[in-house]
Design a protein around this motif. Structure first.
Motif, PDB file in Angstrom:
ATOM      1  N   UNK A   1       0.836  -1.189   0.000  1.00 56.27           N
ATOM      2  CA  UNK A   1       0.000   0.000   0.000  1.00 56.27           C
ATOM      3  C   UNK A   1       0.877   1.247   0.000  1.00 56.27           C
ATOM      4  N   UNK A   2       0.652   2.097  -0.994  1.00 53.07           N
ATOM      5  CA  UNK A   2       1.529   3.254  -1.202  1.00 53.07           C
ATOM      6  C   UNK A   2       0.817   4.558  -0.855  1.00 53.07           C
ATOM      7  N   UNK A   3       1.604   5.577  -0.594  1.00 51.09           N
ATOM      8  CA  UNK A   3       1.059   6.890  -0.244  1.00 51.09           C
ATOM      9  C   UNK A   3       0.550   7.598  -1.498  1.00 51.09           C
ATOM     10  N   UNK A   4      -0.257   8.623  -1.288  1.00 46.91           N
ATOM     11  CA  UNK A   4      -0.791   9.383  -2.425  1.00 46.91           C
ATOM     12  C   UNK A   4       0.336  10.081  -3.195  1.00 46.91           C
ATOM     13  N   UNK A   5       1.354  10.564  -2.475  1.00 44.63           N
ATOM     14  CA  UNK A   5       2.471  11.223  -3.158  1.00 44.63           C
ATOM     15  C   UNK A   5       3.228  10.241  -4.048  1.00 44.63           C
ATOM     16  N   UNK A   6       3.348   8.973  -3.591  1.00 49.16           N
ATOM     17  CA  UNK A   6       4.015   7.946  -4.406  1.00 49.16           C
ATOM     18  C   UNK A   6       3.220   7.730  -5.689  1.00 49.16           C
ATOM     19  N   UNK A   7       1.910   7.592  -5.572  1.00 47.39           N
ATOM     20  CA  UNK A   7       1.069   7.349  -6.739  1.00 47.39           C
ATOM     21  C   UNK A   7       1.122   8.528  -7.706  1.00 47.39           C
ATOM     22  N   UNK A   8       1.058   9.734  -7.187  1.00 47.58           N
ATOM     23  CA  UNK A   8       1.063  10.910  -8.057  1.00 47.58           C
ATOM     24  C   UNK A   8       2.365  10.994  -8.848  1.00 47.58           C
ATOM     25  N   UNK A   9       3.478  10.744  -8.164  1.00 42.45           N
ATOM     26  CA  UNK A   9       4.767  10.741  -8.871  1.00 42.45           C
ATOM     27  C   UNK A   9       4.793   9.678  -9.955  1.00 42.45           C
ATOM     28  N   UNK A  10       4.226   8.515  -9.659  1.00 49.61           N
ATOM     29  CA  UNK A  10       4.242   7.420 -10.620  1.00 49.61           C
ATOM     30  C   UNK A  10       3.346   7.725 -11.812  1.00 49.61           C
ATOM     31  N   UNK A  11       2.189   8.344 -11.552  1.00 48.94           N
ATOM     32  CA  UNK A  11       1.300   8.726 -12.656  1.00 48.94           C
ATOM     33  C   UNK A  11       2.006   9.705 -13.600  1.00 48.94           C
ATOM     34  N   UNK A  12       2.721  10.643 -13.023  1.00 46.95           N
ATOM     35  CA  UNK A  12       3.445  11.624 -13.839  1.00 46.95           C
ATOM     36  C   UNK A  12       4.521  10.929 -14.673  1.00 46.95           C
ATOM     37  N   UNK A  13       5.207   9.962 -14.061  1.00 48.30           N
ATOM     38  CA  UNK A  13       6.267   9.233 -14.772  1.00 48.30           C
ATOM     39  C   UNK A  13       5.724   8.441 -15.951  1.00 48.30           C
TER      40      UNK A  13
END
Length: 274
Positions: free
Chosen positions: A227-239
């Protein structure tokens, strides 16, 4: 009164005062149990009958409602004290309808227990729905097996390309499936979700440290949920060149606030590839 008469009366009085105590202890410290045994011999059968009737009433209550499917899972979820993001999809459907409007006419759900989500969507007016189940369906009920036979629900490993053409669905909803994927496979799956959706897709993901209601520690993907944090997901979406669907996110937030609904899972609104 003679001494002998007084002695006899004292013995008689003490004996009578002890009798209720002996009767109470003979009954196993349960008041009136002796009287019940003397009055009727059918009391044990009556007790057993009441227990059986009570059990049937409880079972009937548990299976009442929506056919013993999603409602049963909700009960299990509450008993276990965990959080199911697929159950959260059920709860948020009215909010999603407010946020996506016409985009809810042709929906694909990806995730465990997709049969329950698809069944609920199909009950909505002017809504077509399909599902992808990433886990085994060994314990599927008859309704789910029927959806699979009709091709409405498919069993598919989402680490590989989804079996649909580009923009096949107006909206894609995914829950509790991406949490089991490593970044290596997310690089493949996220673009696929964007590819098969025409007007966006929604991701339901658990919060870090959150206990899962449906524990599948070693899933089909061979790894426990991360389970990942929202900041992790947002960075990954941008990538992965995915953009937030700001308009849908704002409508979802407004509808949720109006209904006093607070999601138990993280909800991300993303745009499709164009």
């Amino acid at each position: 009164m003679s001494a002998d008469d007084r002695f006899f009366r004292l013995i008689t009085t003490n004996t009578m005062s002890r009798r209720p105590t002996r009767r109470f202890t003979d009954g196993g410290n349960i008041p009136f149990v002796g009287a019940l045994h003397h009055k009727t011999r059918s009391s044990p059968l009556l007790s057993v009958g009441l227990v059986v009737v009570g059990a049937f009433l409880i079972i009937g209550y548990l299976y009442s409602g929506s056919g013993g499917s999603s409602s049963d899972k909700e009960i299990v979820s509450k008993l276990e004290g965990g959080v199911s993001c697929t159950l959260e999809v059920h709860k948020s459907l009215p909010i999603l309808k407010k946020a996506y409007g016409d985009s809810m006419h042709k929906v694909l759900h990806v995730g465990p227990d997709t049969c329950s989500v698809v069944s609920k969507l199909l009950k909505e007016e002017d809504t077509e729905a399909w599902g992808v189940e990433p886990y085994d369906l060994d314990e599927a009920d008859s309704n789910c097996k029927s959806l699979v036979r009709k091709g409405i629900v498919r069993l598919a490993d989402i680490k590989f390309p989804l079996p649909y053409r580009a923009k096949s669905f107006s909206l894609v909803i995914v829950s509790e499936a991406l949490d089991y994927l490593s970044p290596k496979y997310l690089n493949r799956t996220l673009p696929e979700l964007a590819r098969v959706s025409a007007e966006g897709f929604v991701v339901f993901s658990g919060y870090p440290g959150q206990r899962r209601a449906k524990v599948v520690e070693i899933s089909k993907f061979g790894r426990p949920a991360k389970l990942r944090s929202s900041s992790w997901w947002i960075r990954y979406f941008v990538q992965t060149s995915l953009e937030e669907n700001e308009a849908a996110a704002k409508k979802f937030e407004q509808a949720a606030t109006k209904r006093s609904y607070k999601p138990a899972c993280q909800v991300f609104h993303l745009k499709s590839y164009h």
